[in-house]
Design a protein around this motif. Structure first.
Motif, PDB file in Angstrom:
ATOM      1  N   THR A  50       0.855  -1.183   0.000  1.00 54.83           N
ATOM      2  CA  THR A  50       0.000   0.000   0.000  1.00 54.83           C
ATOM      3  C   THR A  50       0.892   1.235   0.000  1.00 54.83           C
ATOM      4  N   GLY A  51       0.382   2.320  -0.477  1.00 54.11           N
ATOM      5  CA  GLY A  51       1.174   3.539  -0.495  1.00 54.11           C
ATOM      6  C   GLY A  51       0.624   4.533  -1.490  1.00 54.11           C
ATOM      7  N   ILE A  52       1.407   5.582  -1.721  1.00 51.42           N
ATOM      8  CA  ILE A  52       1.005   6.626  -2.657  1.00 51.42           C
ATOM      9  C   ILE A  52       2.184   6.920  -3.576  1.00 51.42           C
ATOM     10  N   ILE A  53       1.987   6.748  -4.858  1.00 53.65           N
ATOM     11  CA  ILE A  53       3.019   7.089  -5.830  1.00 53.65           C
ATOM     12  C   ILE A  53       2.874   8.565  -6.187  1.00 53.65           C
ATOM     13  N   THR A  54       3.922   9.324  -5.899  1.00 52.72           N
ATOM     14  CA  THR A  54       3.900  10.755  -6.210  1.00 52.72           C
ATOM     15  C   THR A  54       4.900  11.119  -7.304  1.00 52.72           C
ATOM     16  N   TRP A 206      19.534  12.884  -2.355  1.00 49.97           N
ATOM     17  CA  TRP A 206      20.722  13.074  -1.528  1.00 49.97           C
ATOM     18  C   TRP A 206      20.361  12.924  -0.060  1.00 49.97           C
ATOM     19  N   LYS A 207      21.383  12.688   0.741  1.00 45.57           N
ATOM     20  CA  LYS A 207      21.187  12.472   2.170  1.00 45.57           C
ATOM     21  C   LYS A 207      20.572  13.725   2.798  1.00 45.57           C
ATOM     22  N   GLY A 208      19.417  13.545   3.423  1.00 46.61           N
ATOM     23  CA  GLY A 208      18.742  14.664   4.065  1.00 46.61           C
ATOM     24  C   GLY A 208      17.904  15.513   3.140  1.00 46.61           C
ATOM     25  N   GLU A 209      17.662  15.032   1.907  1.00 48.62           N
ATOM     26  CA  GLU A 209      16.863  15.827   0.972  1.00 48.62           C
ATOM     27  C   GLU A 209      15.449  16.023   1.513  1.00 48.62           C
ATOM     28  N   PRO A 210      14.933  17.260   1.522  1.00 52.29           N
ATOM     29  CA  PRO A 210      13.558  17.480   1.991  1.00 52.29           C
ATOM     30  C   PRO A 210      12.556  16.974   0.967  1.00 52.29           C
ATOM     31  N   PRO A 211      11.344  16.689   1.390  1.00 52.21           N
ATOM     32  CA  PRO A 211      10.321  16.238   0.437  1.00 52.21           C
ATOM     33  C   PRO A 211      10.073  17.308  -0.631  1.00 52.21           C
ATOM     34  N   PRO A 212       9.826  16.895  -1.872  1.00 53.29           N
ATOM     35  CA  PRO A 212       9.589  17.884  -2.932  1.00 53.29           C
ATOM     36  C   PRO A 212       8.298  18.651  -2.696  1.00 53.29           C
TER      37      PRO A 212
END
Length: 502
Positions: A50-54, A206-212
């Protein structure tokens, strides 16, 4: 034999487990464990994810220079991101900077020279973008002794082969293809650095990338099971579900979506057309001759099925050969598998004369399959072997063909499932790290399997088909995890060893 008759048999070797249904999602029916006889408990399918593809179709279908989306497209994008980030640093930090250093790990290091990874990183640092990359510059960057200069944030940097550090294949980073980019002072201390991951198909993070910062999909799904539930609940066809999600996530109009799909179609079509005119050697450390043009000419003289199979194969070879030479191609889902979908698309366009609108619908179906595979397994050879590249490409091509020809969702899923199932376990073992052997011919076989999967799916009774896409993706992930690292794009196993004489 129908399912009821099958379940009466208890002497068949174990092939699948029972479905343990998750509360919110009912998957396709599996084979009850008790009918297998003697199976260890716990070896069964735990239900669809289950999930959401964004991620979007634009994310999936990217255009860039070959030969590899993981090794060229993503590194150009990574270097471009690093360049932009460095340019935005405070002036006092930039004033201390003297050089840039890039350290490669995993298969980026092991096979990066054959995949042009170093050239891609230098091109990105020089300001190139994948979609408009100067392929002549990429060729010129083969000379690692030449020093080039670039301005970033008002500071001048010298770039050469010494900018790239080839570290080790084995590492402890969370992704197989990892690279570290550093901005260094004159004494070697780090002013700014970022740990990047190339995750397959030209995607990176990248490491620590914030959500788009993006919109949310109108229709939420993370698997084919959930996608079918959306279709049943809304009454919408697959392409409309994908179109509405693309518009919502990207915040664009239908025309913008169609423009990108048309760019993908035209780029794939041009790749076949150009590749069928070319002959001679491809770049590499050993003699490797193009053959798409010859195969196509021979196929034209053949009758019936032989001629068709030859032509279909030649279309895939044409694009794969161009990709190996560093020409622009579409990630479908990767550049290593860039010839499989164009072969089917070219067939739809030039042999079956399918309208453009139908081809767009087919691309959206292919995109759904590719995004579900990437979300629940991988499309990277370094992660899952070639089953994740050619296998997924073949599944996408089968879905493209089925949907463009007007097949309903269940038949489209079955076509994709059949194609992917019969690539399970395929290793990624490029000879010398070049996308030549066995990569180019695998594109042709992926296209042929996709067409055959469509023929089987459209002529069988869809409700009698046992395998579903989510189960086969789970099987691909299981096989990929079990595959030794040397058979996952490291060039140190399989054909990567047996084709090399000591």
């Amino acid at each position: 034999m129908d399912r009821r008759d099958f379940l009466k048999l208890s002497v068949i070797a174990p092939v699948a487990g029972s479905v343990l249904l998750l509360p919110a999602v009912a998957g396709a029916r599996g084979i009850p464990a008790e009918s297998m006889g003697g199976r260890p408990t716990g070896l069964c399918y735990q239900g669809p994810p289950t999930g959401i593809i964004t991620s979007t179709l634009k994310d999936l279908f990217k255009i860039g220079p070959g030969p590899s989306s993981s090794h060229t497209v993503a590194p150009i994008r990574i270097a471009s991101n690093f360049r932009a980030t460095v340019a935005a640093l405070p002036v006092e930090q930039l004033a201390k900077a003297e050089r840039i250093e890039v350290t490669l790990f995993g298969s980026l290091s092991a096979t990066g020279k054959g995949h042009r990874t170093d050239r891609a990183l230098l091109a990105g640092l020089l300001g190139q973008q994948p979609e408009t990359c100067d392929t002549a510059l990429m060729d010129a960057l083969q000379d690692t002794t030449q020093v080039r200069t670039t301005q970033i944030g008002g500071q001048q940097f010298r770039l050469s082969g010494d900018t790239i550090v080839w570290d080790r294949g084995d590492h402890v980073f969370p992704y197989a293809n990892t690279l570290m980019m550093r901005l260094l002072a004159g004494d070697g201390t780090s002013i700014f650095e970022r740990e990047y991951y190339s995750t397959g198909g030209g995607f990176y993070t990248w490491k620590g990338e914030p959500p788009p910062d993006r919109g949310q999909p109108v229709h939420r799904f993370g698997s084919m099971t959930e996608l079918k539930q959306v279709a049943a609940a809304t009454g919408l066809p697959l392409h409309q579900i994908m179109l509405q999600n693309e518009m919502a996530i990207m915040g664009v109009s239908e025309q913008v979506v169609n423009d990108h799909l048309d760019l993908v179609i035209d780029t794939m079509d041009r790749g076949v057309t150009l590749g069928l005119t070319e002959e001679g050697l491809l770049p590499g450390p050993f003699e490797f001759y193009r053959k798409a043009k010859r195969i196509n000419e021979k196929a034209a003289a053949d009758q019936g099925g032989d001629g068709f199979m030859g032509e279909l194969s030649s279309y895939a070879l044409a694009v794969a050969e161009g990709n190996a030479a560093g020409r622009l191609a579409v990630t479908a889902p990767t550049l290593g598998s860039a010839g499989t979908m164009p072969a089917v698309l070219y067939t739809l366009n030039h042999r079956l004369h399918v309208p453009r609108a139908a081809m767009r619908q087919g691309l959206m179906a292919a995109g759904a399959v590719g995004l579900i595979c990437k979300t629940n397994a991988s499309v990277a050879g370094a992660e899952m072997g070639c089953q994740a590249e050619i296998g997924v490409a073949s599944a996408m091509a089968a879905a493209l063909l089925a949907s463009a020809m007007g097949a309903p969702l269940d038949v489209t899923e079955n076509a994709a499932t059949i194609a992917l199932e019969h690539h399970l376990g395929m290793t990624c073992d490029p000879v010398g790290g070049f996308v030549l052997i066995p990569c180019i011919e695998r594109n042709a076989f992926g296209a042929v399997k996709a067409y055959n999967a469509w023929l089987i799916a459209k002529n069988e009774i869809a409700s009698q088909h046992w395998e579903d896409l989510d189960r086969v993706i789970a099987a691909m992930a299981d096989a990929g995890r079990a595959m030794p690292a040397r058979l996952r794009e490291m060039g140190t196993g399989g054909l990567g060893v047996t084709m090399v004489e000591c």
